[in-house]
Design an enzyme around this catalytic site. Structure first.
Site, PDB file in Angstrom:
ATOM      1  N   ASP A 295       0.802  -1.247   0.032  1.00  0.00           N
ATOM      2  CA  ASP A 295      -0.041   0.134   0.089  1.00  0.00           C
ATOM      3  C   ASP A 295       0.820   1.349   0.016  1.00  0.00           C
ATOM      4  O   ASP A 295       2.045   1.284   0.590  1.00  0.00           O
ATOM      5  CB  ASP A 295      -0.836  -0.089   1.386  1.00  0.00           C
ATOM      6  CG  ASP A 295      -1.882   1.044   1.205  1.00  0.00           C
ATOM      7  OD1 ASP A 295      -2.316   1.324   0.164  1.00  0.00           O
ATOM      8  OD2 ASP A 295      -2.604   1.163   2.229  1.00  0.00           O
TER       9      ASP A 295
ATOM     10  N   ASN B 179       1.460   3.541  -2.711  1.00  0.00           N
ATOM     11  CA  ASN B 179       2.312   4.034  -4.124  1.00  0.00           C
ATOM     12  C   ASN B 179       1.848   5.357  -4.508  1.00  0.00           C
ATOM     13  O   ASN B 179       2.487   6.338  -4.591  1.00  0.00           O
ATOM     14  CB  ASN B 179       1.755   3.035  -5.219  1.00  0.00           C
ATOM     15  CG  ASN B 179       2.362   1.563  -5.094  1.00  0.00           C
ATOM     16  OD1 ASN B 179       3.182   1.552  -4.369  1.00  0.00           O
ATOM     17  ND2 ASN B 179       1.804   0.716  -6.037  1.00  0.00           N
TER      18      ASN B 179
ATOM     19  N   PHE C  78       3.188   8.112  -1.899  1.00  0.00           N
ATOM     20  CA  PHE C  78       4.521   8.277  -1.830  1.00  0.00           C
ATOM     21  C   PHE C  78       4.819   9.163  -3.279  1.00  0.00           C
ATOM     22  O   PHE C  78       5.533  10.063  -3.314  1.00  0.00           O
ATOM     23  CB  PHE C  78       5.350   7.024  -2.196  1.00  0.00           C
ATOM     24  CG  PHE C  78       6.719   6.907  -2.424  1.00  0.00           C
ATOM     25  CD1 PHE C  78       7.564   7.387  -1.400  1.00  0.00           C
ATOM     26  CD2 PHE C  78       7.484   6.931  -3.673  1.00  0.00           C
ATOM     27  CE1 PHE C  78       8.991   7.473  -1.594  1.00  0.00           C
ATOM     28  CE2 PHE C  78       8.605   7.109  -3.972  1.00  0.00           C
ATOM     29  CZ  PHE C  78       9.372   7.207  -2.940  1.00  0.00           C
TER      30      PHE C  78
ATOM     31  N   ASN D 100     -10.282  -2.094  -6.701  1.00  0.00           N
ATOM     32  CA  ASN D 100      -9.323  -1.329  -7.570  1.00  0.00           C
ATOM     33  C   ASN D 100      -9.939  -0.982  -8.826  1.00  0.00           C
ATOM     34  O   ASN D 100      -9.251   0.103  -9.612  1.00  0.00           O
ATOM     35  CB  ASN D 100      -8.036  -1.691  -7.374  1.00  0.00           C
ATOM     36  CG  ASN D 100      -7.336  -1.591  -6.263  1.00  0.00           C
ATOM     37  OD1 ASN D 100      -6.549  -2.632  -5.873  1.00  0.00           O
ATOM     38  ND2 ASN D 100      -7.726  -0.646  -5.146  1.00  0.00           N
TER      39      ASN D 100
ATOM     40  N   ARG E 183     -10.949   2.802 -10.015  1.00  0.00           N
ATOM     41  CA  ARG E 183      -9.971   3.721  -9.912  1.00  0.00           C
ATOM     42  C   ARG E 183     -10.291   4.808 -10.789  1.00  0.00           C
ATOM     43  O   ARG E 183     -10.604   4.173 -12.096  1.00  0.00           O
ATOM     44  CB  ARG E 183      -8.440   3.122  -9.990  1.00  0.00           C
ATOM     45  CG  ARG E 183      -8.029   2.579  -8.901  1.00  0.00           C
ATOM     46  CD  ARG E 183      -7.377   3.258  -7.751  1.00  0.00           C
ATOM     47  NE  ARG E 183      -7.000   2.882  -6.426  1.00  0.00           N
ATOM     48  CZ  ARG E 183      -6.003   2.713  -5.659  1.00  0.00           C
ATOM     49  NH1 ARG E 183      -4.819   3.186  -6.423  1.00  0.00           N
ATOM     50  NH2 ARG E 183      -5.882   2.360  -4.593  1.00  0.00           N
TER      51      ARG E 183
ATOM     52  N   ARG F 165      -5.519  -2.135   8.761  1.00  0.00           N
ATOM     53  CA  ARG F 165      -6.691  -2.877   8.515  1.00  0.00           C
ATOM     54  C   ARG F 165      -6.163  -4.008   7.367  1.00  0.00           C
ATOM     55  O   ARG F 165      -5.325  -3.743   6.889  1.00  0.00           O
ATOM     56  CB  ARG F 165      -7.772  -2.018   7.647  1.00  0.00           C
ATOM     57  CG  ARG F 165      -7.636  -1.174   6.892  1.00  0.00           C
ATOM     58  CD  ARG F 165      -8.540  -0.399   6.264  1.00  0.00           C
ATOM     59  NE  ARG F 165      -8.301   0.571   5.270  1.00  0.00           N
ATOM     60  CZ  ARG F 165      -8.104   1.697   5.419  1.00  0.00           C
ATOM     61  NH1 ARG F 165      -8.230   2.343   6.725  1.00  0.00           N
ATOM     62  NH2 ARG F 165      -7.692   2.455   4.322  1.00  0.00           N
TER      63      ARG F 165
ATOM     64  N   SER G 269      -8.163  -4.888   4.633  1.00  0.00           N
ATOM     65  CA  SER G 269      -8.768  -4.855   3.474  1.00  0.00           C
ATOM     66  C   SER G 269      -9.109  -6.045   2.574  1.00  0.00           C
ATOM     67  O   SER G 269      -9.015  -6.093   1.578  1.00  0.00           O
ATOM     68  CB  SER G 269      -7.797  -3.932   2.522  1.00  0.00           C
ATOM     69  OG  SER G 269      -7.832  -2.733   3.298  1.00  0.00           O
TER      70      SER G 269
HETATM   71  C1  FPP Z   1      -1.380   0.221  -3.960  1.00  0.00           C
HETATM   72  O1  FPP Z   1      -1.020   1.631  -3.698  1.00  0.00           O
HETATM   73  C2  FPP Z   1      -1.101  -0.130  -5.055  1.00  0.00           C
HETATM   74  C3  FPP Z   1      -2.197  -0.633  -6.023  1.00  0.00           C
HETATM   75  C4  FPP Z   1      -3.358  -0.593  -5.647  1.00  0.00           C
HETATM   76  C5  FPP Z   1      -1.800  -0.591  -7.487  1.00  0.00           C
HETATM   77  C6  FPP Z   1      -0.998  -1.620  -8.092  1.00  0.00           C
HETATM   78  C7  FPP Z   1       0.096  -2.161  -7.548  1.00  0.00           C
HETATM   79  C8  FPP Z   1       1.204  -2.266  -7.786  1.00  0.00           C
HETATM   80  C9  FPP Z   1       1.809  -1.471  -9.225  1.00  0.00           C
HETATM   81  C10 FPP Z   1       2.570  -3.068  -7.359  1.00  0.00           C
HETATM   82  C11 FPP Z   1       3.288  -3.854  -8.476  1.00  0.00           C
HETATM   83  C12 FPP Z   1       2.351  -4.817  -8.895  1.00  0.00           C
HETATM   84  C13 FPP Z   1       2.833  -5.747  -9.845  1.00  0.00           C
HETATM   85  C14 FPP Z   1       2.052  -7.029 -10.358  1.00  0.00           C
HETATM   86  C15 FPP Z   1       4.160  -5.879 -10.546  1.00  0.00           C
HETATM   87  P1  FPP Z   1      -2.224   2.757  -3.671  1.00  0.00           P
HETATM   88  O2  FPP Z   1      -2.373   3.092  -4.970  1.00  0.00           O
HETATM   89  O3  FPP Z   1      -3.580   2.170  -3.012  1.00  0.00           O
HETATM   90  O4  FPP Z   1      -1.705   3.962  -2.857  1.00  0.00           O
HETATM   91  P2  FPP Z   1      -2.311   5.114  -2.015  1.00  0.00           P
HETATM   92  O5  FPP Z   1      -2.925   3.970  -0.676  1.00  0.00           O
HETATM   93  O6  FPP Z   1      -1.165   5.900  -1.276  1.00  0.00           O
HETATM   94  O7  FPP Z   1      -3.687   5.552  -2.318  1.00  0.00           O
END
Ligand code: FPP
Length: 234
Positions: A15, A17, A20, A63, A66, A189, A191
């Site tokens: 979690d 991404n 960050f 997701n 999104r 949590r 999720s």
């Molecule tokens: C979680 O952070 C990330 C995701 C739901 C999306 C995709 C995951 C990746 C790209 C990781 C790599 C995967 C593979 C299969 C190589 P978030 O977007 O929920 O971040 P936030 O909590 O800051 O909103």
């Protein structure tokens, strides 16, 4: 020297991404790109730390809602990741089996095709197992498992008495229970990750975002796990 109580199976909720990326004033999908790079490194760390199975929460069924632009970027990232995996010689040389666990029919067709290709190519590999939980939800996993079980009953291959706690896992997407589950990015949590399999897992919540996660963090979680007293209600 690897000790006996080393965990065999670790689950990770990757979690943070987007947060960050936001911190660096970048677009959300930059965060996902860093997240993907981190997964590539993680596979080497697990070999060093003798972790035989990994379950990674990469994309939930929720997701799919999104924003369109971000969704398209993530799908392209999955396309790149699939190509990388198909060309990754480590899968053969280190005997890594890959499984995509979830309602993968929800993905665009070309991505589904690559997923099946990767699963097929690695199905006999027997040293490491990586479950990419994609189009995943723990409740959906249980519902789909129940449907598969009912189908077996309907087809005469099972009876109502056949199922219990010890064998339900054979109908699930992820068969094995992780000893520990790590979640990055400060949320405390689950999720709906490994809802059945995580019932007795030890949880670790880290404040770092997924792209900031390092081998040292993984090592610390494993060391703390080894020091915990797991009583399973006894
Ligand atoms: C979680 O952070 C990330 C995701 C739901 C999306 C995709 C995951 C990746 C790209 C990781 C790599 C995967 C593979 C299969 C190589 P978030 O977007 O929920 O971040 P936030 O909590 O800051 O909103």
């Amino acid at each position: 020297m690897v000790e006996d109580n080393n965990p065999k199976h670790i689950g990770i909720i990757m979690d943070g991404n987007r947060r960050f990326a936001k911190k660096l004033m970048m677009q959300p999908w930059k965060g996902h790109e860093w997240g993907k790079k981190k997964v590539e490194k993680l596979l080497n760390w697990c070999e060093d730390l003798d972790i035989k199975e990994l379950s990674l929460y990469a994309f939930s069924t929720k997701n799919f809602n999104r924003p369109k632009e971000e969704f398209n970027h993530i799908m392209n990232l999955f396309r790149d990741a699939s190509k990388d995996l198909l060309n990754d010689e480590r899968l053969e040389s280190k005997q890594i089996r890959i499984r995509f666990c979830g309602r993968i029919h929800m993905f665009p067709e070309d991505i589904q095709k690559s997923m099946h290709e990767i699963m097929d190519k690695t199905k006999k590999h027997n040293k490491y197992l990586i479950n990419f939980c994609m189009a995943y939800g723990g409740r959906e996993e249980i519902i789909d498992a129940m449907r598969a079980y009912f189908k077996d009953i309907e087809d005469g291959n099972a009876t109502i008495k056949d199922i219990d706690e010890s064998n339900f896992h054979k109908y699930l997407w992820v068969e094995n229970e992780p000893e520990l589950i790590i979640r990055t990015s400060g949320e405390r949590r689950t999720s709906d990750f490994l809802t059945w399999q995580g019932a007795y897992s030890e949880f670790f919540f880290l404040d770092k975002h997924w792209p900031e996660f390092e081998k040292e963090d993984l090592k610390k979680c494993i060391d703390e796990y080894k020091a915990r007293d797991r009583r399973f209600g006894k």
